[in-house]
Design an enzyme around this catalytic site. Structure first.
Site, PDB file in Angstrom:
ATOM      1  CE  LYS A  39      51.032   4.906  21.239  1.00  0.00           C
ATOM      2  NZ  LYS A  39      52.281   4.704  21.992  1.00  0.00           N
ATOM      3  NE  ARG A 137      59.318   2.000  22.152  1.00  0.00           N
ATOM      4  CZ  ARG A 137      58.044   2.146  22.429  1.00  0.00           C
ATOM      5  NH1 ARG A 137      57.176   1.184  22.127  1.00  0.00           N
ATOM      6  NH2 ARG A 137      57.565   3.230  23.002  1.00  0.00           N
ATOM      7  CG  HIS A 171      57.422   4.154  27.054  1.00  0.00           C
ATOM      8  ND1 HIS A 171      56.242   4.676  27.540  1.00  0.00           N
ATOM      9  CD2 HIS A 171      57.060   3.118  26.249  1.00  0.00           C
ATOM     10  CE1 HIS A 171      55.221   3.976  27.043  1.00  0.00           C
ATOM     11  NE2 HIS A 171      55.689   3.027  26.274  1.00  0.00           N
ATOM     12  NE  ARG A 231      54.977   9.305  27.538  1.00  0.00           N
ATOM     13  CZ  ARG A 231      56.038   8.951  28.267  1.00  0.00           C
ATOM     14  NH1 ARG A 231      56.763   9.861  28.868  1.00  0.00           N
ATOM     15  NH2 ARG A 231      56.387   7.691  28.391  1.00  0.00           N
ATOM     16  CE1 TYR A 272      36.778 -19.439   1.803  1.00  0.00           C
ATOM     17  CE2 TYR A 272      36.636 -17.724   3.478  1.00  0.00           C
ATOM     18  CZ  TYR A 272      36.595 -18.118   2.152  1.00  0.00           C
ATOM     19  OH  TYR A 272      36.358 -17.179   1.186  1.00  0.00           O
ATOM     20  CB  CYS A 319      34.986 -15.075   6.076  1.00  0.00           C
ATOM     21  SG  CYS A 319      34.222 -16.690   6.263  1.00  0.00           S
ATOM     22  CG  MET A 320      38.342  -9.903   3.881  1.00  0.00           C
ATOM     23  SD  MET A 320      38.782  -9.619   2.163  1.00  0.00           S
ATOM     24  CE  MET A 320      40.223 -10.641   1.973  1.00  0.00           C
ATOM     25  CG  ASP A 321      34.458  -9.110   3.311  1.00  0.00           C
ATOM     26  OD1 ASP A 321      35.300  -8.277   3.679  1.00  0.00           O
ATOM     27  OD2 ASP A 321      34.520  -9.713   2.225  1.00  0.00           O
TER      28      ASP A 321
HETATM   29  C1  LIG Z   1      52.020   4.700  23.365  1.00  0.00           C
HETATM   30  C2  LIG Z   1      52.830   5.433  24.342  1.00  0.00           C
HETATM   31  C3  LIG Z   1      52.244   5.921  25.526  1.00  0.00           C
HETATM   32  C4  LIG Z   1      50.852   5.567  25.957  1.00  0.00           C
HETATM   33  O1  LIG Z   1      50.840   4.254  26.447  1.00  0.00           O
HETATM   34  P1  LIG Z   1      49.536   3.679  27.164  1.00  0.00           P
HETATM   35  O2  LIG Z   1      49.946   2.362  27.695  1.00  0.00           O
HETATM   36  O3  LIG Z   1      48.491   3.569  26.110  1.00  0.00           O
HETATM   37  O4  LIG Z   1      49.174   4.658  28.209  1.00  0.00           O
HETATM   38  C5  LIG Z   1      53.024   6.733  26.338  1.00  0.00           C
HETATM   39  N1  LIG Z   1      54.290   7.021  26.013  1.00  0.00           N
HETATM   40  C6  LIG Z   1      54.894   6.545  24.908  1.00  0.00           C
HETATM   41  C7  LIG Z   1      56.314   6.891  24.623  1.00  0.00           C
HETATM   42  C8  LIG Z   1      54.184   5.733  24.038  1.00  0.00           C
HETATM   43  O5  LIG Z   1      54.784   5.256  22.942  1.00  0.00           O
END
Ligand SMILES: *Cc1c(COP(=O)(O)O)cnc(C)c1O
Length: 375
Positions: A39, A137, A171, A231, A272, A319-321
């Site tokens: 992701k 969540r 999770h 995961r 700045y 700064c930005m850049d």
């Molecule tokens: C992002 C995420 C992970 C991976 O988490 P890490 O800490 O980067 O290993 C695994 N499961 C779910 C549901 C996540 O949202």
């Protein structure tokens, strides 16, 4: 990259990602599947490149956060299974099915919507059930007084027409944090998850083939929780192996260059807001990187970067850049010198701390202006 255009770039080591994949793979039990989390553009490393590598390595599954991220991978030729961890509106059920994408289901109401949409299409949607065991969540709540109702809702979801329940997961909130309290919390989450899967089997006769819960923290700290699939995200990119148990390697180096160098007398204000004043005759380098590249402004005056001759302190507001660094003590640094912001030599944890954040956020914050250079 055109050598003359060298400004700021992110060097990505595909070899290190492969190394990390293999190290994690050899640490998990045989038969346990490997899902690579890609992701957020693979935590800034480039989702398609990383996905192609993982597909080539023989990983079993990929995960993304939303439909657009999944479609990008399918359009790029990724054929392996992809799980969407976040919400997809039921109106996209056809697209999920057409592209063979697995959707997370987080409550009975959504299961019913996906089911109705899939039935209307005369097709079946592959799903993974998400259980909320303490992250608070997404997911079916199954704790305390909601225990029976939660499991019942999952069972009803699994039995809906048009849905194929391939997986169930949860999770962890603190699997990556040390201490007894965090261990107790993680074990409680795990026990609740196991309870739910057992109830499904004994009370409803539902056995879901892929049970998974281990994010990076759990892969490192709770190998006994690997179940049918792990995961990891962060870990795959070489971070979070706090004890060095797995011997992982960081995969991204964020590098910039010195644009110009000037000398200022003592008492000169830099950048700045005039937050930094020179206290001696100072040799200032202007670096071609700013917050629009992903260097957090919050780290202004609190971080240092790496050059082949040593560290240089960043001075003045970022700064930005651009941003400035004090080169007075390193006369070897010149225009064009490469400066590492984080990576092999400059610790990403130190920069994250200076910015009041975590390395995850720094990785995801490297913007699209910064070319990824694959090694
Ligand atoms: C992002 C995420 C992970 C991976 O988490 P890490 O800490 O980067 O290993 C695994 N499961 C779910 C549901 C996540 O949202």
């Amino acid at each position: 990259m055109d050598d003359l255009q060298k400004r700021t770039w992110a060097e990505i080591s595909l070899a290190n990602i492969r190394h990390n994949y293999e190290a994690i793979r050899s640490d998990i039990p045989t038969g346990c599947r490997f899902l690579g989390v890609v992701k957020a553009d693979a935590y800034g490393h480039g989702a398609l490149r990383v996905a192609m590598l993982l597909q080539d390595c023989g990983a079993d599954y990929l995960a993304v956060s939303c439909l657009d991220e999944a479609l990008e991978l399918r359009a790029g030729g990724i054929t392996m299974p992809i799980l969407i961890l976040g919400h997809t509106p039921w109106q996209y059920t056809g697209s999920l099915i057409e592209h063979d994408i697995t959707q997370t289901v987080t409550c009975l109401a959504k299961a019913e919507e996906y089911s109705a949409a899939a039935v209307a299409l005369g097709k079946e949607l592959n799903i993974h059930i998400k259980v909320d065991t303490g992250m608070s969540r997404l997911g079916f709540l199954c704790d305390g007084s909601l225990s029976e109702e939660g499991v019942d809702h999952i069972a009803r979801s699994c039995r809906l027409p048009g849905l194929h329940t391939e997986g169930i997961y949860t999770h962890f909130a603190v699997s990556d944090e040390p201490g007894e309290e965090n261990r107790a919390y993680t074990e409680k989450q795990f026990a609740l998850f196991m309870h739910v899967t057992e109830e499904l089997q004994t009370k409803y006769g539902i056995r879901i083939p892929i049970r998974h819960c281990a994010n990076s923290g759990a892969v490192v700290n709770y190998p006994e929780m690997a179940l049918d699939m792990v995961r990891p995200g962060y870990l795959l990119y070489g971070y979070g192996d706090t004890t060095g148990r797995l011997g992982l390697k960081p995969c991204m180096r964020l590098v910039t260059t010195v644009s110009t160098i000037k000398h200022y007398e003592a008492g000169t204000s830099i950048s700045y807001g005039r937050r930094f004043q020179t206290t001696r005759r100072t040799r200032i380098g202007v670096l071609a990187v700013g917050y629009a590249d992903g260097l957090p402004r919050a780290a202004s005056c609190k971080c240092s970067f790496y050059t082949p001759w040593g560290k240089i302190p960043q001075v003045g507001t970022i700064c930005m850049d651009m941003c400035m660094a004090d080169l007075t003590d390193l006369y070897e640094v010149e225009v064009g010198t490469e400066v590492e912001l984080f990576g092999e030599h400059a610790d990403i944890n130190a920069l994250a701390e200076a910015a009041g954040t975590i390395p995850y956020e720094l990785l995801c914050s490297v913007t699209k202006r910064v070319p990824r250079v694959y090694k």
